[in-house]
Each structure stands twice: as C-alpha cells, then as structure tokens.
Design an enzyme around this catalytic site. Sequence first.
Site, PDB file in Angstrom:
ATOM      1  N   HIS A  59       0.774  -1.368  -0.091  1.00 50.08           N
ATOM      2  CA  HIS A  59      -0.570  -0.712  -0.069  1.00 50.08           C
ATOM      3  C   HIS A  59       0.620   1.219  -0.003  1.00 50.08           C
ATOM      4  O   HIS A  59       1.090   1.736   0.866  1.00 50.08           O
ATOM      5  CB  HIS A  59      -0.788  -0.178   1.493  1.00 50.08           C
ATOM      6  N   ARG A 226     -21.646  -2.123  21.674  1.00 48.81           N
ATOM      7  CA  ARG A 226     -23.082  -2.409  21.190  1.00 48.81           C
ATOM      8  C   ARG A 226     -23.087  -2.958  19.788  1.00 48.81           C
ATOM      9  O   ARG A 226     -23.632  -3.030  18.979  1.00 48.81           O
ATOM     10  CB  ARG A 226     -24.186  -1.629  21.683  1.00 48.81           C
ATOM     11  N   GLY A 248       3.130   6.274  14.481  1.00 44.34           N
ATOM     12  CA  GLY A 248       3.181   6.956  15.713  1.00 44.34           C
ATOM     13  C   GLY A 248       2.086   8.034  14.811  1.00 44.34           C
ATOM     14  O   GLY A 248       2.274   8.548  16.482  1.00 44.34           O
ATOM     15  N   HIS A 249       1.892   8.517  13.909  1.00 48.93           N
ATOM     16  CA  HIS A 249       0.410   9.731  13.438  1.00 48.93           C
ATOM     17  C   HIS A 249      -0.797   8.884  13.344  1.00 48.93           C
ATOM     18  O   HIS A 249      -1.847   9.915  14.046  1.00 48.93           O
ATOM     19  CB  HIS A 249       0.831  10.447  13.038  1.00 48.93           C
ATOM     20  N   HIS A 250      -0.556   7.668  12.507  1.00 44.44           N
ATOM     21  CA  HIS A 250      -1.954   7.014  12.423  1.00 44.44           C
ATOM     22  C   HIS A 250      -2.574   6.887  13.144  1.00 44.44           C
ATOM     23  O   HIS A 250      -3.892   6.588  13.914  1.00 44.44           O
ATOM     24  CB  HIS A 250      -1.802   6.842  11.333  1.00 44.44           C
ATOM     25  N   ASP A 273       1.222   3.615   2.967  1.00 41.00           N
ATOM     26  CA  ASP A 273       0.591   4.563   3.117  1.00 41.00           C
ATOM     27  C   ASP A 273       1.086   5.632   2.592  1.00 41.00           C
ATOM     28  O   ASP A 273       0.690   6.769   2.975  1.00 41.00           O
ATOM     29  CB  ASP A 273      -0.923   5.019   4.086  1.00 41.00           C
ATOM     30  N   ALA A 307      -3.468  12.717   5.289  1.00 49.38           N
ATOM     31  CA  ALA A 307      -2.958  12.162   3.740  1.00 49.38           C
ATOM     32  C   ALA A 307      -2.386  11.301   3.394  1.00 49.38           C
ATOM     33  O   ALA A 307      -0.928  11.628   3.897  1.00 49.38           O
ATOM     34  CB  ALA A 307      -3.349  13.443   3.354  1.00 49.38           C
ATOM     35  N   GLY A 308      -2.582  10.099   3.969  1.00 54.34           N
ATOM     36  CA  GLY A 308      -1.105   9.196   4.039  1.00 54.34           C
ATOM     37  C   GLY A 308      -0.036   9.276   4.459  1.00 54.34           C
ATOM     38  O   GLY A 308      -0.424   9.895   5.239  1.00 54.34           O
TER      39      GLY A 308
END
Length: 388
Positions: A59, A226, A248-250, A273, A307-308
């Site tokens: 990816h 739920r 560490g960001h996503h 990504d 953004a990626g």
Amino acid sequence: MYKYIFAEKFFLEGKVEGPGFLEIKDGIFGSFSENKLGGAAEIIDYAGHWIAPGLVDTHIHGFKNHDIMNNEFEGLNQISEGLLSCGVTSFLPTTLTSSTELLNSVVGMIGTQYRNVRGAKIKGIFLEGPFFTEKHKGAQNTNYFCNPSIEKLKNWQGQSNHMIRKIAIAPERKGTAEFIEYAVGEEIAVALAHSDATYEEAKQAVEIGASIFVHTFNGMSSLHHREPGMVGAAMNLKDVFAEIICDGHHVHPAAANILMNARGRDQTVLVTDCMMAGGMPEGNYQLGEFPVEVKAGAARIEGGSLAGSILQLKDAVKNVVQWGIATPEEAIYMASTAPAKSIGLDVECGKIAVGYAADFIVLNPDLDLIATYLDGVCRYHLRKEGVQ
C-alpha cells in the site's frame, strides 16, 4: 556462480538461525548452513549483522516527489529505485479514487511498463477506490465515489495486462456481494476500506471472500461495545489480514498492540500508505488532486485530516520494536511475509527460502538498514548509496 552471505543472524521462514552462511546462486537463494558448503566461492561478510527478507509494501502511493497518479513511467521508476533505501524489494503501486479515464491510463501505464523499473519489483496494482462511502473518505475524492462495478474491474484488468492484485471497497455499497465473488474468482484480493459499515456488513463481505482490512482504525467505523463496526471486524473475524500504519501519527502504539494481540502478528500487515513526500523535506505536496502540507512528520490535507504518510517501511519495523509491541522477528514478518501472504504472493517473495529470488536486506542489531539486495546484487548501501 555461487556466493555466500555470512552474518550473525538470518530471519528464515519460520525460524531465526545463525551465525552461518546463506548460499546464493545465479540470483536465487540456496540453503542456509552453519558452515560454508561447497568449494571456492565468494563470501560476502556481514559479521555482526542480520539478514532479513526484502520488505513488501502492499500500500504505497508515491515516494521521492513522485505520485503513482501522475501517470509517468519515469516517476514510477524513481519510486521503485527510491524504495530500495527503505528496504523494500517488492511493492504494489497504489492508485487513488479518480476518474475512470485517469485510472484506465494509470493502470495501463503500469501494466505496460512494470518490468522496466530498475528498483523494487512491481508485483501488481492496488486499486484504492473508487468504490467507497463519504463518511470516512479520508483523502479520497468523493466526486468519483460509486458502487462496485464488475465491468469497470474487467476493463482495468484488461488495461493493466491483468496486474490488478488488490482492490479496496466499502462493503455497505450496493452490488458488493457479486463484485467480491467476481474479484476473488479473478485472484484479486478484496480489501475493505473508507467505510461506515456495521460489523455484520463487514462480516458478510468476509464470508463471501474479502480478506484484508485497509489501514485499520483509519477510514472506517470504529469499535463500540454495542456495534463493533469495521474495527471490531478487523480484530475478530477469522482468516483475514489487517493493515496498519505504524508511524506514530495514524495509530497510537497501544491501539496497534491491541490489534496485533487480537489479530495475531502473523495476520497483521505493516504498510506505509506513503505519498510523494516520502523521502523529501517537509513542505507542500500533492496527493492525487489534494494539496497536502507535511509538517512535524505527518501529511495532512486542508482541515487537518491525515493524507497518507511519509513513513518508510524499514522505520515501521523499527517503530514497533522500539514501542515494545513486537520482537524483531515479528516486526520483520509483518513487513515481508505477511504482506506477501495477504495478496497471495508468498510463493515468490517475502521470504528467505530455497528457490526464491535473492531479495534481502542487511540490518544492524538496532534495526538500521545497511543494504538492500535484489537478485543477489547489492543495489543500495548505507555508505554507498546508489550502488548498482
């Protein structure tokens, strides 16, 4: 001609061995042994270092100021060559949601030119979109969102010389069941992404043949006690793979650990990504049609959405070990064998095994990348960047 790689540790299929010697003949892996076999042969000495399979990025949108959607062979080649510095030896050029006409051109270019790139090997194409829904759109253009179309996929397969290896869809869209059945019949891995699907909708898609959750936690309905949603499905359903971006960001390291514990590290896939700003200074770039600002290690579109990424796969491996959520063996597996398995290509890449192309990386015990080899030839070296 035979040659041997000597090193302290070798990450082989299902085990770690060493110190010892790994045989390479005509660009193909031979056997590993504690002692050198055979007669006179070149010995490449990596004493004190580790040998691991070349990494597989399933990816990735761009690198070194080039974007797959720019539809330029030289850009594709620059991405391929640049990825050697990331430890990547095989990858899937990844598209974005766009017009049918542009996607036709991009997959056509890749399908015609993929053998001509001079770096990491192109093993297929990942179509990320356009069959998504708006709520979790991320950096995808909603103007082109539509229901899954078998006819469009057939066309892209024809345009690309049957190089489509993976396609992502939102499982709540109309026509999903028929689309998944067709794609799986064509040996295309179906991934689930950019979706507000319920747990049950995701489960039904997996029962039909979907097998990958794209950048888990991001671009999908979250876990609720739920309504487990897409995240719950990624954790709980059997025999699927879950991608994760460990920059560490996503995703918080604790959340990444929860996923790995639930999914199993053998079914967790490290991806980047990465967009065109990977390997570049911070500043302003593009991701498809969207302007992106890269600042403090993260890429964001206007409004602040991620953004990626600018993540390099070698750094994802290092991150999860430093975070204390994976051993080096597990981290390497999640960036090599697991991604290859997720798209049905572990029969040809992602492993150090007899008969496989000798695509491998050299690491020091701190997991810093020292060298990248393609077909037994050193193509990147930390101290000699640009080795051919």
